[in-house]
Design a protein around this motif. Structure first.
Motif, PDB file in Angstrom:
ATOM      1  N   THR A 179       0.860  -1.187   0.000  1.00  0.00           N
ATOM      2  CA  THR A 179       0.000   0.000   0.000  1.00  0.00           C
ATOM      3  C   THR A 179       0.889   1.227   0.000  1.00  0.00           C
ATOM      4  O   THR A 179       2.028   1.181   0.484  1.00  0.00           O
ATOM      5  CB  THR A 179      -0.913   0.022   1.229  1.00  0.00           C
ATOM      6  OG1 THR A 179      -0.102   0.097   2.419  1.00  0.00           O
ATOM      7  CG2 THR A 179      -1.781  -1.226   1.297  1.00  0.00           C
ATOM      8  N   GLN A 180       0.397   2.339  -0.543  1.00  0.00           N
ATOM      9  CA  GLN A 180       1.182   3.559  -0.681  1.00  0.00           C
ATOM     10  C   GLN A 180       0.461   4.706   0.038  1.00  0.00           C
ATOM     11  O   GLN A 180      -0.734   4.927  -0.184  1.00  0.00           O
ATOM     12  CB  GLN A 180       1.371   3.919  -2.147  1.00  0.00           C
ATOM     13  CG  GLN A 180       2.262   2.978  -2.924  1.00  0.00           C
ATOM     14  CD  GLN A 180       1.692   1.590  -3.153  1.00  0.00           C
ATOM     15  OE1 GLN A 180       2.342   0.588  -2.935  1.00  0.00           O
ATOM     16  NE2 GLN A 180       0.432   1.527  -3.580  1.00  0.00           N
ATOM     17  N   LEU A 181       1.164   5.428   0.904  1.00  0.00           N
ATOM     18  CA  LEU A 181       0.558   6.466   1.729  1.00  0.00           C
ATOM     19  C   LEU A 181       1.419   7.732   1.696  1.00  0.00           C
ATOM     20  O   LEU A 181       2.641   7.665   1.820  1.00  0.00           O
ATOM     21  CB  LEU A 181       0.428   5.970   3.174  1.00  0.00           C
ATOM     22  CG  LEU A 181      -0.057   6.988   4.217  1.00  0.00           C
ATOM     23  CD1 LEU A 181      -1.513   7.399   3.934  1.00  0.00           C
ATOM     24  CD2 LEU A 181       0.064   6.404   5.618  1.00  0.00           C
ATOM     25  N   ILE A 182       0.769   8.888   1.544  1.00  0.00           N
ATOM     26  CA  ILE A 182       1.426  10.197   1.595  1.00  0.00           C
ATOM     27  C   ILE A 182       0.714  11.046   2.642  1.00  0.00           C
ATOM     28  O   ILE A 182      -0.525  11.069   2.691  1.00  0.00           O
ATOM     29  CB  ILE A 182       1.364  10.902   0.221  1.00  0.00           C
ATOM     30  CG1 ILE A 182       2.229  10.166  -0.808  1.00  0.00           C
ATOM     31  CG2 ILE A 182       1.811  12.360   0.326  1.00  0.00           C
ATOM     32  CD1 ILE A 182       2.089  10.709  -2.220  1.00  0.00           C
ATOM     33  N   PHE A 183       1.497  11.717   3.489  1.00  0.00           N
ATOM     34  CA  PHE A 183       0.923  12.651   4.456  1.00  0.00           C
ATOM     35  C   PHE A 183       1.265  14.070   4.003  1.00  0.00           C
ATOM     36  O   PHE A 183       2.443  14.422   3.868  1.00  0.00           O
ATOM     37  CB  PHE A 183       1.471  12.382   5.857  1.00  0.00           C
ATOM     38  CG  PHE A 183       0.977  13.344   6.900  1.00  0.00           C
ATOM     39  CD1 PHE A 183      -0.344  13.811   6.885  1.00  0.00           C
ATOM     40  CD2 PHE A 183       1.816  13.803   7.905  1.00  0.00           C
ATOM     41  CE1 PHE A 183      -0.808  14.693   7.840  1.00  0.00           C
ATOM     42  CE2 PHE A 183       1.370  14.690   8.866  1.00  0.00           C
ATOM     43  CZ  PHE A 183       0.046  15.145   8.825  1.00  0.00           C
ATOM     44  N   GLU A 205      11.335  19.715  16.127  1.00  0.00           N
ATOM     45  CA  GLU A 205      11.446  20.590  17.283  1.00  0.00           C
ATOM     46  C   GLU A 205      10.114  21.296  17.533  1.00  0.00           C
ATOM     47  O   GLU A 205       9.403  21.662  16.596  1.00  0.00           O
ATOM     48  CB  GLU A 205      12.529  21.647  17.047  1.00  0.00           C
ATOM     49  CG  GLU A 205      13.951  21.130  17.184  1.00  0.00           C
ATOM     50  CD  GLU A 205      14.300  20.789  18.614  1.00  0.00           C
ATOM     51  OE1 GLU A 205      13.943  21.547  19.535  1.00  0.00           O
ATOM     52  OE2 GLU A 205      14.906  19.728  18.831  1.00  0.00           O
ATOM     53  N   GLY A 206       9.755  21.518  18.806  1.00  0.00           N
ATOM     54  CA  GLY A 206       8.583  22.303  19.157  1.00  0.00           C
ATOM     55  C   GLY A 206       7.320  21.464  19.273  1.00  0.00           C
ATOM     56  O   GLY A 206       7.154  20.423  18.619  1.00  0.00           O
ATOM     57  N   ALA A 207       6.381  21.943  20.124  1.00  0.00           N
ATOM     58  CA  ALA A 207       5.145  21.194  20.390  1.00  0.00           C
ATOM     59  C   ALA A 207       4.316  21.013  19.129  1.00  0.00           C
ATOM     60  O   ALA A 207       3.781  19.930  18.862  1.00  0.00           O
ATOM     61  CB  ALA A 207       4.347  21.917  21.470  1.00  0.00           C
ATOM     62  N   TYR A 208       4.167  22.083  18.333  1.00  0.00           N
ATOM     63  CA  TYR A 208       3.361  21.979  17.113  1.00  0.00           C
ATOM     64  C   TYR A 208       3.990  21.006  16.125  1.00  0.00           C
ATOM     65  O   TYR A 208       3.300  20.207  15.495  1.00  0.00           O
ATOM     66  CB  TYR A 208       3.211  23.358  16.462  1.00  0.00           C
ATOM     67  CG  TYR A 208       2.450  23.305  15.150  1.00  0.00           C
ATOM     68  CD1 TYR A 208       1.060  23.177  15.141  1.00  0.00           C
ATOM     69  CD2 TYR A 208       3.132  23.363  13.937  1.00  0.00           C
ATOM     70  CE1 TYR A 208       0.367  23.115  13.935  1.00  0.00           C
ATOM     71  CE2 TYR A 208       2.449  23.297  12.738  1.00  0.00           C
ATOM     72  CZ  TYR A 208       1.062  23.177  12.733  1.00  0.00           C
ATOM     73  OH  TYR A 208       0.371  23.092  11.542  1.00  0.00           O
ATOM     74  N   ASN A 209       5.303  21.059  16.010  1.00  0.00           N
ATOM     75  CA  ASN A 209       5.988  20.175  15.081  1.00  0.00           C
ATOM     76  C   ASN A 209       5.883  18.713  15.505  1.00  0.00           C
ATOM     77  O   ASN A 209       5.811  17.811  14.672  1.00  0.00           O
ATOM     78  CB  ASN A 209       7.465  20.571  14.979  1.00  0.00           C
ATOM     79  CG  ASN A 209       7.645  21.956  14.392  1.00  0.00           C
ATOM     80  OD1 ASN A 209       6.773  22.455  13.677  1.00  0.00           O
ATOM     81  ND2 ASN A 209       8.764  22.589  14.695  1.00  0.00           N
ATOM     82  N   ILE A 210       5.878  18.487  16.832  1.00  0.00           N
ATOM     83  CA  ILE A 210       5.768  17.110  17.331  1.00  0.00           C
ATOM     84  C   ILE A 210       4.434  16.495  16.918  1.00  0.00           C
ATOM     85  O   ILE A 210       4.331  15.289  16.689  1.00  0.00           O
ATOM     86  CB  ILE A 210       5.968  17.083  18.857  1.00  0.00           C
ATOM     87  CG1 ILE A 210       7.433  17.437  19.177  1.00  0.00           C
ATOM     88  CG2 ILE A 210       5.588  15.748  19.451  1.00  0.00           C
ATOM     89  CD1 ILE A 210       7.722  17.571  20.642  1.00  0.00           C
ATOM     90  N   ARG A 211       3.422  17.324  16.814  1.00  0.00           N
ATOM     91  CA  ARG A 211       2.111  16.824  16.369  1.00  0.00           C
ATOM     92  C   ARG A 211       2.236  16.183  14.981  1.00  0.00           C
ATOM     93  O   ARG A 211       1.561  15.185  14.684  1.00  0.00           O
ATOM     94  CB  ARG A 211       1.104  17.967  16.344  1.00  0.00           C
ATOM     95  CG  ARG A 211      -0.328  17.543  16.002  1.00  0.00           C
ATOM     96  CD  ARG A 211      -1.280  18.695  16.332  1.00  0.00           C
ATOM     97  NE  ARG A 211      -2.656  18.331  16.018  1.00  0.00           N
ATOM     98  CZ  ARG A 211      -3.289  18.681  14.894  1.00  0.00           C
ATOM     99  NH1 ARG A 211      -2.657  19.428  13.996  1.00  0.00           N
ATOM    100  NH2 ARG A 211      -4.537  18.317  14.675  1.00  0.00           N
ATOM    101  N   TYR A 212       3.071  16.759  14.146  1.00  0.00           N
ATOM    102  CA  TYR A 212       3.315  16.189  12.809  1.00  0.00           C
ATOM    103  C   TYR A 212       3.857  14.762  12.927  1.00  0.00           C
ATOM    104  O   TYR A 212       3.425  13.848  12.216  1.00  0.00           O
ATOM    105  CB  TYR A 212       4.294  17.091  12.053  1.00  0.00           C
ATOM    106  CG  TYR A 212       4.900  16.474  10.826  1.00  0.00           C
ATOM    107  CD1 TYR A 212       4.171  16.327   9.648  1.00  0.00           C
ATOM    108  CD2 TYR A 212       6.225  16.017  10.837  1.00  0.00           C
ATOM    109  CE1 TYR A 212       4.735  15.764   8.520  1.00  0.00           C
ATOM    110  CE2 TYR A 212       6.800  15.442   9.715  1.00  0.00           C
ATOM    111  CZ  TYR A 212       6.053  15.320   8.557  1.00  0.00           C
ATOM    112  OH  TYR A 212       6.606  14.752   7.440  1.00  0.00           O
ATOM    113  N   GLU A 213       4.815  14.539  13.848  1.00  0.00           N
ATOM    114  CA  GLU A 213       5.380  13.214  14.052  1.00  0.00           C
ATOM    115  C   GLU A 213       4.335  12.234  14.572  1.00  0.00           C
ATOM    116  O   GLU A 213       4.301  11.067  14.174  1.00  0.00           O
ATOM    117  CB  GLU A 213       6.552  13.294  15.032  1.00  0.00           C
ATOM    118  CG  GLU A 213       7.834  13.823  14.444  1.00  0.00           C
ATOM    119  CD  GLU A 213       8.446  12.854  13.453  1.00  0.00           C
ATOM    120  OE1 GLU A 213       8.349  11.629  13.671  1.00  0.00           O
ATOM    121  OE2 GLU A 213       8.999  13.314  12.441  1.00  0.00           O
TER     122      GLU A 213
END
Length: 810
Positions: free
Chosen positions: A668-672, A692-700
């Motif tokens: 399967t192929q997935l893009i975020f 880095e940073g709280a907002y960026n961690i949400r991305y992870e």
């Protein structure tokens, strides 16, 4: 001494172009000058020779070469004056010739025999005239002219290197031929032309001074008078050492360098029956390793590979030898020697009768060994070792180069496969390290190194996952365990016939119970319980029975062979699955690695891929990656189009591999999609980049949880084989990708089945949406052509023209 006239140059063109006369007039002038300045008893000797020459009318004027044999005693006196008193004429290569070396008219016996021997061998072998001889003679003439008329002395004197290869031994002997022009007078008709000495020096350095000087100073206006003195010096040993040194300087081609060095060593010894091998000691984790898959210059390693001597035996021998390195001599490989040192047997099978080796050091560290061997009995004596002594430091450096190249390759692969450091970000690491070194100078207290951080980068995430990999693993495990327990039951039943033991019945009952329980395995803890039962109850019993009843050994060993992880039948399903998964992951990794190289040519970016049950990758692009290259959002659009197109290609690639896998697996192929820039920093402790940073961690967090997300209100997984799923938060993020999807649909790469889906909430994540579209597997030929064109377009437009290329593409 010999007065036979020998023609040494048959080039009539040079002979006709240059005017010269043979005479002793320059020598007479020299002797008269020495009579005025000489204060020792030599003056009487000079006076005697001068008077003898002047008494002969023929010797004071132009002389014919063929007439000089009548004045042998005078020529011998000239020889006595011009050579050292201790020189032995039987060993000295010395001769007199016409001023332009054309004919030898007087020489030592050794010089004459040398000329005669080489002339005969040249005629027997039908070797053509040396094309370089004319050029060498012209260089000799022009260097005399430059020195006399322009007071310009070249660093490169009138020396010629002559190489003679003995056809019987195939060894080459090198001679330095030197022509002395002290007794040659040169006259020029007219006014001597002016010279640009910078131009001449440059021409000499480039090797085309003859062509330049022929146009400026024609030789037809010169006249040479007098005679030349020619000497030959055997420089074989020095040339062999220089050959090894040159191989070190030009060590780009390692195999070629080794061949040159070995040939130089044979020349150094002067014995064509001796062969040499070079054996560098390579290490991995401080243990010796040898690459027996490649051709080497070691007779021992090559013979061992040919006759299947185990590599472990080599490693053990090297380790023992490294503890106490010393010269080892086997002048004759007798049966007794081979019985004492079995590894010598492979050499005797290759026809080697004598084998020795010497340790080679670099900076007092063992770098390897020099092998000395022959297919005849050979005694390695002090004379041979003394000839090799001068080459040993150079050999140490050569082997050290090989060790360093091996380590560099190891390091390159290590960085490529296991670390996150890439050329696109290495500049930042270099700068941080340099700043650290500057700030640490003169400070006793340890300094903290600055964290490597990149700000404002746009992230792209993609995942190629093997569909139902957990289910496939559980299925393979269950099938293998069924086979294993069934084989164990069979073994126990056969043992029960041989040995009436109640414990066997009890174990057999437990095994039948496990056969039923295997079908319901749902966690690794149950597998652990089974392994505990086997390791603590079954296997100790089997080993005890085998020890006490030797007749059961074959039966019990057959069972243990069946559970061997590498080739046992009880691991076949797991091996098959692992092979198929590795097949997919390797193909996808190699494709992404090649594809991202093209991507880097448009704008530098950080690209990191990770192995899971499939392959995941992160891409970061932005101005902070390449501060010196202006960044534009069009580069981001370009990389997003590349990502979608690459996912289509990956889907087609993995689908084409299905028929080649031992167990068919789909991907399967997935893009975020994440439109906002983020910051990343290199974690020194974990040796990888992280956000880095709280907002960026949400991305992870989102990245890690979306692979198993469901379509809202259904039990359907978002990711499906044959489709590409694109996850996003906001509709404006999807608009750009809709344009790319539309473009690829029109090109025939994607199917016309685009879906817009709402996704179930994940822990801590809500509001996710997705686009999902099918890959058109049927457009293979067309796709290959279009994809090749698209890659060329991206590669050819890395800077300004990329904007025009993207706009036209969209």
């Amino acid at each position: 001494m010999n007065t036979t006239v020998v023609q040494i140059n048959k080039n009539e063109h040079i002979n006709c172009e240059i005017k010269f006369t043979l005479s002793f007039r320059p020598l007479i002038a020299y002797l008269k000058g020495r009579l005025k300045t000489e204060q020792t008893l030599k003056v009487e000797f000079y006076r005697f020779l001068l008077e003898k020459i002047e008494r002969e009318e023929a010797l004071r004027n132009d002389i014919e070469v063929d007439d000089l044999a009548k004045y042998k005693d005078t020529l011998e006196l000239i020889f006595t004056i011009l050579t050292p008193l201790m020189a032995n004429e039987k060993e000295l290569y010395w001769a007199l010739s016409t001023p332009i070396p054309n004919k030898i008219f007087f020489s030592t016996d050794s010089f004459y025999e040398f000329l005669l021997l080489h002339k005969e061998q040249k005629e027997r072998s039908n070797m053509p005239e040396d094309e370089n001889k004319e050029r060498q003679q012209l260089q000799f003439i022009y260097r005399m002219i430059l020195e006399k008329f322009y007071n310009y002395t070249s660093i490169d004197k009138n020396d010629i290197l002559y190489a003679y290869t003995n056809p019987e031994t195939n060894l080459t002997t090198y001679y330095n031929i030197k022509a002395y022009s002290q007794f040659i007078d040169i006259k020029y008709e007219g006014k001597i032309p002016a010279l640009n000495f910078e131009q001449v020096a440059a021409a000499i350095q480039e090797g085309n001074e003859v062509e330049l000087l022929q146009t400026i100073i024609p030789l037809c206006n010169f006249k040479f008078d007098g005679f030349s003195v020619i000497t030959l010096t055997d420089v074989t040993l020095q040339h062999a050492i220089d050959g090894i040194r040159n191989a070190l300087v030009n060590h780009t081609y390692q195999d070629e360098a080794y061949e040159h060095v070995i040939q130089a060593l044979k020349t150094l010894t002067g014995n064509g029956r001796i062969e040499f091998g070079l054996f560098p000691f390579l290490k991995v984790n401080n243990k010796f390793v040898f690459d027996d898959e490649q051709d080497t210059q070691s007779i021992l390693l090559n013979s061992s590979r040919k006759y299947n001597l185990q590599q472990e035996a080599f490693e053990s021998l090297a380790s023992e030898y490294a503890e106490s390195p010393k010269p080892v001599f086997f002048n004759n490989l007798t049966d007794d020697k081979i019985a004492q040192f079995p590894f010598l047997d492979v050499l005797r099978k290759e026809g080697v009768r004598s084998y020795s080796f010497l340790p080679i050091y670099y900076n007092n560290q063992l770098a390897g060994i020099l092998e000395i061997y022959s297919k005849e009995e050979l005694e390695v004596d002090e004379r041979l070792l003394s000839r090799l002594h001068s080459a040993m430091p150079l050999l140490g450096q050569l082997l050290q180069y090989r060790i360093e190249e091996f380590n560099a390759v190891m390091d390159e692969v290590l960085k490529d496969k296991f670390t996150a450091l890439q050329p696109s970000v290495q500049w930042k690491f270099n700068q941080v390290v340099w700043d650290f070194l500057k700030s640490s100078k003169g400070k006793k207290k340890a300094q903290d190194i600055e964290m490597v951080t990149f700000k404002g980068l746009y992230p792209l995430f993609g995942a190629i996952d093997i569909r139902n990999s957990t289910i496939e693993r559980n299925y393979a495990l269950k099938e293998d365990l069924k086979i294993q327990i069934a084989l164990l039951c069979q073994t126990l039943n056969e043992l029960r016939v041989i040995i009436p033991l109640d414990l066997i019945d009890k174990i057999l009952f437990n095994c039948r119970d496990w056969l039923k329980r295997i079908e319901d395995f749902i966690s690794s803890s149950e597998e652990a319980l089974l392994n505990e039962f086997l390791e603590l109850e079954v296997y100790p019993m089997l080993k005890h029975i085998e020890k006490g009843h030797p007749q059961t050994s074959g039966l019990i060993q057959s069972y243990f062979e069946s559970i061997n992880t590498e080739n046992g039948v009880a691991f076949e399903n797991r091996r098959t699955l692992e092979t198929s998964m590795q097949f997919i992951n390797t193909a996808v990794s190699e494709y992404l690695e090649d594809a991202q190289q093209t991507l880097q040519s448009s704008y530098p970016c950080y690209f990191a891929k990770f192995r899971t049950d499939g392959v995941e990758y992160d891409i970061y692009i932005g101005q902070d990656i390449a501060p010196d290259v202006p960044f534009d959002l069009l580069y981001l659009k370009n990389i997003r189009l590349w990502q979608l197109t690459a996912m289509v290609e990956v889907a087609r690639l993995t689908n084409s591999l299905v028929s080649q896998m031992p167990r068919a697996l789909l991907t399967t192929q997935l893009i975020f999609i994440h439109s906002n820039p983020i910051d990343i920093s290199f974690r020194n402790d974990e040796r990888r980049f992280d956000v880095e940073g709280a907002y960026n961690i949400r991305y992870e967090v989102v990245k890690k949880r979306i692979d198993k997300v469901l379509v809202k209100g259904t039990d359907e997984r978002l990711t499906q084989p044959g489709k590409i799923a694109l996850v996003y938060f906001n509709n404006y993020e999807a608009l750009e990708y809709r344009e790319y999807i539309k473009y690829l649909q029109e090109q025939g790469f994607l199917q016309d089945d685009l879906e817009t889906l709402d996704l179930e909430e994940l822990q801590g994540v809500s509001g996710l949406k997705a686009l999902r579209v099918g890959v058109n597997y049927m457009a293979c030929d067309f796709f290959d052509e279009q994809w090749t064109k698209l890659k060329k377009t991206i590669k050819k437009n890395p800077e300004k023209s990329i904007k025009k290329s993207i706009k036209s593409t969209l």
